[in-house]
Design a protein around this motif. Sequence first.
Motif, PDB file in Angstrom:
ATOM      1  N   LEU A 122     -22.969  15.847 -11.667  1.00  0.00           N
ATOM      2  CA  LEU A 122     -23.718  15.373 -10.501  1.00  0.00           C
ATOM      3  C   LEU A 122     -24.208  16.601  -9.731  1.00  0.00           C
ATOM      4  CD1 LEU A 122     -24.308  12.582  -9.300  1.00  0.00           C
ATOM      5  CD2 LEU A 122     -22.199  12.746  -7.992  1.00  0.00           C
ATOM      6  N   LEU A 123     -25.534  16.728  -9.597  1.00  0.00           N
ATOM      7  CA  LEU A 123     -26.100  17.852  -8.848  1.00  0.00           C
ATOM      8  C   LEU A 123     -26.701  17.318  -7.549  1.00  0.00           C
ATOM      9  CD1 LEU A 123     -27.930  19.836 -11.709  1.00  0.00           C
ATOM     10  CD2 LEU A 123     -25.580  20.068 -10.904  1.00  0.00           C
ATOM     11  N   LEU A 124     -26.181  17.800  -6.416  1.00  0.00           N
ATOM     12  CA  LEU A 124     -26.575  17.247  -5.117  1.00  0.00           C
ATOM     13  C   LEU A 124     -27.182  18.354  -4.263  1.00  0.00           C
ATOM     14  CD1 LEU A 124     -23.148  15.482  -4.512  1.00  0.00           C
ATOM     15  CD2 LEU A 124     -25.187  14.396  -5.433  1.00  0.00           C
ATOM     16  N   ASP A 125     -28.402  18.158  -3.817  1.00  0.00           N
ATOM     17  CA  ASP A 125     -29.087  19.173  -3.019  1.00  0.00           C
ATOM     18  C   ASP A 125     -29.058  18.796  -1.545  1.00  0.00           C
ATOM     19  OD1 ASP A 125     -30.570  21.278  -2.167  1.00  0.00           O
ATOM     20  OD2 ASP A 125     -32.185  21.036  -3.624  1.00  0.00           O
ATOM     21  N   GLU A 126     -28.214  19.477  -0.784  1.00  0.00           N
ATOM     22  CA  GLU A 126     -28.092  19.249   0.665  1.00  0.00           C
ATOM     23  C   GLU A 126     -27.878  17.781   1.028  1.00  0.00           C
ATOM     24  OE1 GLU A 126     -28.215  21.584   3.066  1.00  0.00           O
ATOM     25  OE2 GLU A 126     -29.448  23.265   2.386  1.00  0.00           O
ATOM     26  N   PRO A 127     -26.933  17.092   0.421  1.00  0.00           N
ATOM     27  CA  PRO A 127     -26.753  15.666   0.742  1.00  0.00           C
ATOM     28  C   PRO A 127     -26.198  15.444   2.145  1.00  0.00           C
ATOM     29  CG  PRO A 127     -24.989  16.391  -0.681  1.00  0.00           C
ATOM     30  CD  PRO A 127     -25.936  17.554  -0.554  1.00  0.00           C
ATOM     31  N   LEU A 128     -25.635  16.494   2.751  1.00  0.00           N
ATOM     32  CA  LEU A 128     -25.034  16.315   4.079  1.00  0.00           C
ATOM     33  C   LEU A 128     -25.996  16.682   5.196  1.00  0.00           C
ATOM     34  CD1 LEU A 128     -21.508  17.830   3.386  1.00  0.00           C
ATOM     35  CD2 LEU A 128     -22.339  15.520   3.005  1.00  0.00           C
ATOM     36  N   ASP A 129     -27.156  17.216   4.804  1.00  0.00           N
ATOM     37  CA  ASP A 129     -28.140  17.631   5.798  1.00  0.00           C
ATOM     38  C   ASP A 129     -28.564  16.426   6.632  1.00  0.00           C
ATOM     39  OD1 ASP A 129     -29.612  19.614   6.930  1.00  0.00           O
ATOM     40  OD2 ASP A 129     -31.392  19.181   5.737  1.00  0.00           O
ATOM     41  N   SER A 130     -28.703  16.618   7.906  1.00  0.00           N
ATOM     42  CA  SER A 130     -29.154  15.589   8.850  1.00  0.00           C
ATOM     43  C   SER A 130     -28.208  14.399   8.958  1.00  0.00           C
ATOM     44  CB  SER A 130     -30.573  15.096   8.522  1.00  0.00           C
ATOM     45  OG  SER A 130     -30.552  14.200   7.453  1.00  0.00           O
ATOM     46  N   LEU A 131     -26.938  14.569   8.551  1.00  0.00           N
ATOM     47  CA  LEU A 131     -25.944  13.528   8.819  1.00  0.00           C
ATOM     48  C   LEU A 131     -25.081  13.953  10.008  1.00  0.00           C
ATOM     49  CD1 LEU A 131     -24.624  12.585   5.257  1.00  0.00           C
ATOM     50  CD2 LEU A 131     -26.481  11.550   6.565  1.00  0.00           C
ATOM     51  N   ASP A 132     -24.525  12.957  10.714  1.00  0.00           N
ATOM     52  CA  ASP A 132     -23.607  13.323  11.798  1.00  0.00           C
ATOM     53  C   ASP A 132     -22.246  13.711  11.200  1.00  0.00           C
ATOM     54  OD1 ASP A 132     -22.399  10.955  11.116  1.00  0.00           O
ATOM     55  OD2 ASP A 132     -23.392   9.825  12.706  1.00  0.00           O
ATOM     56  N   LEU A 133     -21.366  14.277  12.033  1.00  0.00           N
ATOM     57  CA  LEU A 133     -20.109  14.837  11.522  1.00  0.00           C
ATOM     58  C   LEU A 133     -19.238  13.825  10.774  1.00  0.00           C
ATOM     59  CD1 LEU A 133     -19.064  17.406  14.268  1.00  0.00           C
ATOM     60  CD2 LEU A 133     -19.697  17.849  11.888  1.00  0.00           C
ATOM     61  N   PRO A 134     -18.999  12.623  11.327  1.00  0.00           N
ATOM     62  CA  PRO A 134     -18.159  11.683  10.577  1.00  0.00           C
ATOM     63  C   PRO A 134     -18.752  11.327   9.217  1.00  0.00           C
ATOM     64  CG  PRO A 134     -18.485  10.930  12.842  1.00  0.00           C
ATOM     65  CD  PRO A 134     -19.368  12.112  12.644  1.00  0.00           C
ATOM     66  N   ASN A 135     -20.094  11.179   9.154  1.00  0.00           N
ATOM     67  CA  ASN A 135     -20.732  10.866   7.887  1.00  0.00           C
ATOM     68  C   ASN A 135     -20.682  12.033   6.911  1.00  0.00           C
ATOM     69  OD1 ASN A 135     -21.760   8.195   7.378  1.00  0.00           O
ATOM     70  ND2 ASN A 135     -22.963   8.456   9.257  1.00  0.00           N
ATOM     71  N   GLN A 136     -20.789  13.265   7.437  1.00  0.00           N
ATOM     72  CA  GLN A 136     -20.647  14.423   6.556  1.00  0.00           C
ATOM     73  C   GLN A 136     -19.278  14.418   5.891  1.00  0.00           C
ATOM     74  OE1 GLN A 136     -21.398  18.079   8.632  1.00  0.00           O
ATOM     75  NE2 GLN A 136     -23.608  17.752   8.707  1.00  0.00           N
ATOM     76  N   ALA A 137     -18.264  14.163   6.705  1.00  0.00           N
ATOM     77  CA  ALA A 137     -16.901  14.157   6.169  1.00  0.00           C
ATOM     78  C   ALA A 137     -16.730  13.016   5.165  1.00  0.00           C
ATOM     79  CB  ALA A 137     -15.893  14.016   7.312  1.00  0.00           C
ATOM     80  N   ALA A 138     -17.297  11.837   5.484  1.00  0.00           N
ATOM     81  CA  ALA A 138     -17.133  10.672   4.620  1.00  0.00           C
ATOM     82  C   ALA A 138     -17.830  10.870   3.279  1.00  0.00           C
ATOM     83  CB  ALA A 138     -17.669   9.422   5.321  1.00  0.00           C
ATOM     84  N   ILE A 139     -19.062  11.402   3.314  1.00  0.00           N
ATOM     85  CA  ILE A 139     -19.802  11.608   2.059  1.00  0.00           C
ATOM     86  C   ILE A 139     -19.112  12.693   1.222  1.00  0.00           C
ATOM     87  CG2 ILE A 139     -22.001  12.384   1.080  1.00  0.00           C
ATOM     88  CD1 ILE A 139     -22.360   9.705   2.255  1.00  0.00           C
ATOM     89  N   ALA A 140     -18.644  13.752   1.895  1.00  0.00           N
ATOM     90  CA  ALA A 140     -17.941  14.812   1.164  1.00  0.00           C
ATOM     91  C   ALA A 140     -16.705  14.252   0.470  1.00  0.00           C
ATOM     92  CB  ALA A 140     -17.549  15.930   2.122  1.00  0.00           C
ATOM     93  N   ALA A 141     -15.941  13.408   1.185  1.00  0.00           N
ATOM     94  CA  ALA A 141     -14.732  12.823   0.607  1.00  0.00           C
ATOM     95  C   ALA A 141     -15.109  11.885  -0.555  1.00  0.00           C
ATOM     96  CB  ALA A 141     -13.960  12.057   1.677  1.00  0.00           C
ATOM     97  N   LEU A 142     -16.174  11.116  -0.368  1.00  0.00           N
ATOM     98  CA  LEU A 142     -16.614  10.186  -1.415  1.00  0.00           C
ATOM     99  C   LEU A 142     -16.984  10.938  -2.686  1.00  0.00           C
ATOM    100  CD1 LEU A 142     -17.679   7.264  -2.226  1.00  0.00           C
ATOM    101  CD2 LEU A 142     -19.906   8.070  -1.457  1.00  0.00           C
ATOM    102  N   VAL A 143     -17.774  11.990  -2.527  1.00  0.00           N
ATOM    103  CA  VAL A 143     -18.214  12.763  -3.693  1.00  0.00           C
ATOM    104  C   VAL A 143     -17.009  13.422  -4.371  1.00  0.00           C
ATOM    105  CG1 VAL A 143     -19.514  14.799  -4.384  1.00  0.00           C
ATOM    106  CG2 VAL A 143     -20.544  13.141  -2.846  1.00  0.00           C
ATOM    107  N   GLY A 144     -16.093  13.963  -3.557  1.00  0.00           N
ATOM    108  CA  GLY A 144     -14.902  14.572  -4.112  1.00  0.00           C
ATOM    109  C   GLY A 144     -14.067  13.580  -4.907  1.00  0.00           C
ATOM    110  N   ARG A 145     -13.900  12.375  -4.362  1.00  0.00           N
ATOM    111  CA  ARG A 145     -13.099  11.346  -5.018  1.00  0.00           C
ATOM    112  C   ARG A 145     -13.745  10.901  -6.325  1.00  0.00           C
ATOM    113  NH1 ARG A 145     -13.629   5.941  -4.801  1.00  0.00           N
ATOM    114  NH2 ARG A 145     -14.957   5.892  -2.974  1.00  0.00           N
ATOM    115  N   ILE A 146     -15.065  10.641  -6.284  1.00  0.00           N
ATOM    116  CA  ILE A 146     -15.755  10.168  -7.486  1.00  0.00           C
ATOM    117  C   ILE A 146     -15.664  11.216  -8.596  1.00  0.00           C
ATOM    118  CG2 ILE A 146     -18.045   9.670  -8.446  1.00  0.00           C
ATOM    119  CD1 ILE A 146     -18.692   8.330  -5.753  1.00  0.00           C
TER     120      ILE A 146
END
Lengths: 282, 308
Positions: free
Chosen positions: A174-198
């Motif tokens: 999975l190659l992700l280009d700046e997926p956390l850009d323009s997200l708020d802090l809780p969403n950055q953390a949530a997406i990071a955790a989701l990607v890590g888990r998957i």
Amino acid sequence: MTADPAAHFGRLPATVIEVRDAAVELGGRRVWHDVRVDVAAGEFAAILGPNGVGKSTLLKAMLGLQPLAAGQIRVLATSPARARRAIGYLPQRRSFDASTRIRGVDLIRLGVDGHRWGLPLPGRPARQRKQRIAELVELVGAGRYAHRPVGTLSGGEQQRILIAQALARRPRILLLDEPLDSLDLPNQAAIAALVGRIGRDQGVAVVMVAHDVNPIVAHLDRVVYLGPAGSVVGAPEQVLDSASLTALYGTPVEVLRTAGGRTVVVGVPDSPVGHDHQPVGG
Amino acid sequence: MDDVRFSVDLVADVVQMWSQPFMVNAFRAGTIVAVLSALTGWLVVLRRQTFVAHTLSAVGFPGAAGATLLGAGALTGYFGFCLAAAVVIALLGGRGAGRHGHESALVGTVQGFLLACGFLFVALYKGFLNGTSALLFGSFLGITGGQVTVLAVLAVLVLALLAVAGRPLLFASTDAETARVAGVPVRALDLGFLLVLGATVAAVASITGALLVFALLVLPAATAHRITARPARGLALSVLFGLVAVWSALTATYYSPYPLGFWLTSIAFAGFVTAAGGRAGLDRRHRGGRLVTVFPRDGLPGSRRTAP
């Protein structure tokens, strides 16, 4: 400058991406050179560095969309272009605007069979496709909003839909280009955790371009720092130290360990703790 | 049409209309064009290429006027010029859907010049009294059986192309870069779709005239987009609205002194305004927050909005 041997969690990981002494030139300018990194199945790697240093370019090179000036990249033991079918890719984007009248599940479905020609056949393939879409919606936790038009969703919700789309064909990378850009802090953390888990659960190697290491640092197995003077590759605890980052950036950078064991990088030009969003290049 | 009068008996009205061969041809051509433009138009709206569609229709006018002047027939001119313009736009345009915004001043200038050329051709062709109005605002008179056949063949061709390339085209239209990495030939589809659009604009222009192409190409599709975000339903609704607009406009034109272009555009516009109003209302209701089920003190479940 160092490509450490991948030995994580005591297992023997199969290397899925090998970057060997690679260099890229854009318009006659050498953007980075001598990059050496291995990414193994199930690993989470981040590409970090200041603006315009060619982070997205490295991702494109892994896709075979960017020719190398020197060195070699092997993906799944073959050429990147040939391995592309096994790669899920999330390009850098702003977002779908409010007038985009297509549902989240439609986007996910395009990931499943959007590359196929002809009319979709009813019957067993249709049922399998529906089931796969439902699995993907479940996987990223988008059940509540996947049936709404994507333009009406928040940035974090759109990003989950797009991650589900990228995972549709069961990629090994999975190659992700700046997926956390323009997200708020809780969403950055949530997406990071989701990607890590998957990545861990499904054995998918994840490579993420980011301009801020802090939201993802807890999930990372490997860090690639690109800088104008060179690159540093290694496990986060090796690379993320004040001396090496200060040398790389040529500006004071502090790496702090919090009482809870978290790592925080302060003062990196593109990793301000205050999250003021600078335009992102490279 | 002196003794023509609309009655309450709709069947008798239709029988009366269809006793005229030119009306039968108008309904045939209108039906084909409505289906064709509704499907192509749905993709045009999704890809944000309405400005390109407008450019193609502006090119169609001098094409049709020039072809009439040379005695080749308006339909030939529409197709020749629209398809040629589609190729030019594809070659000049760069990549991806909806990228023509930065060239809008240049394209607008060329559009104005082409309309002027068309006007010149019409003026040069002195025997062609109603020509300008028909070429710009449409006409349903004098559609021949041969033209209907041409439109039908074209429609079958385009429908077959859209059926084969539908899913990759949808992928490329929503997300060109991801589609390309997934193995979709985005550039070829861009060019292919522009050709389909050129042919569709030419077909529509032969009924609605060059200036009212949007009445069939964009309005039914935009209405459908307002109502549903589901692709299959959107396409079906778009076709339905296109057919309703064409059939009712032809009927209204037959039984009234007003021209087809006016009826067609007004009916399609009324549908769009209704749908857009309804959508705006729904969106406003959702904007305050998500609808949640609550259990207030009296124990009866109800719904209220969360804080914005």
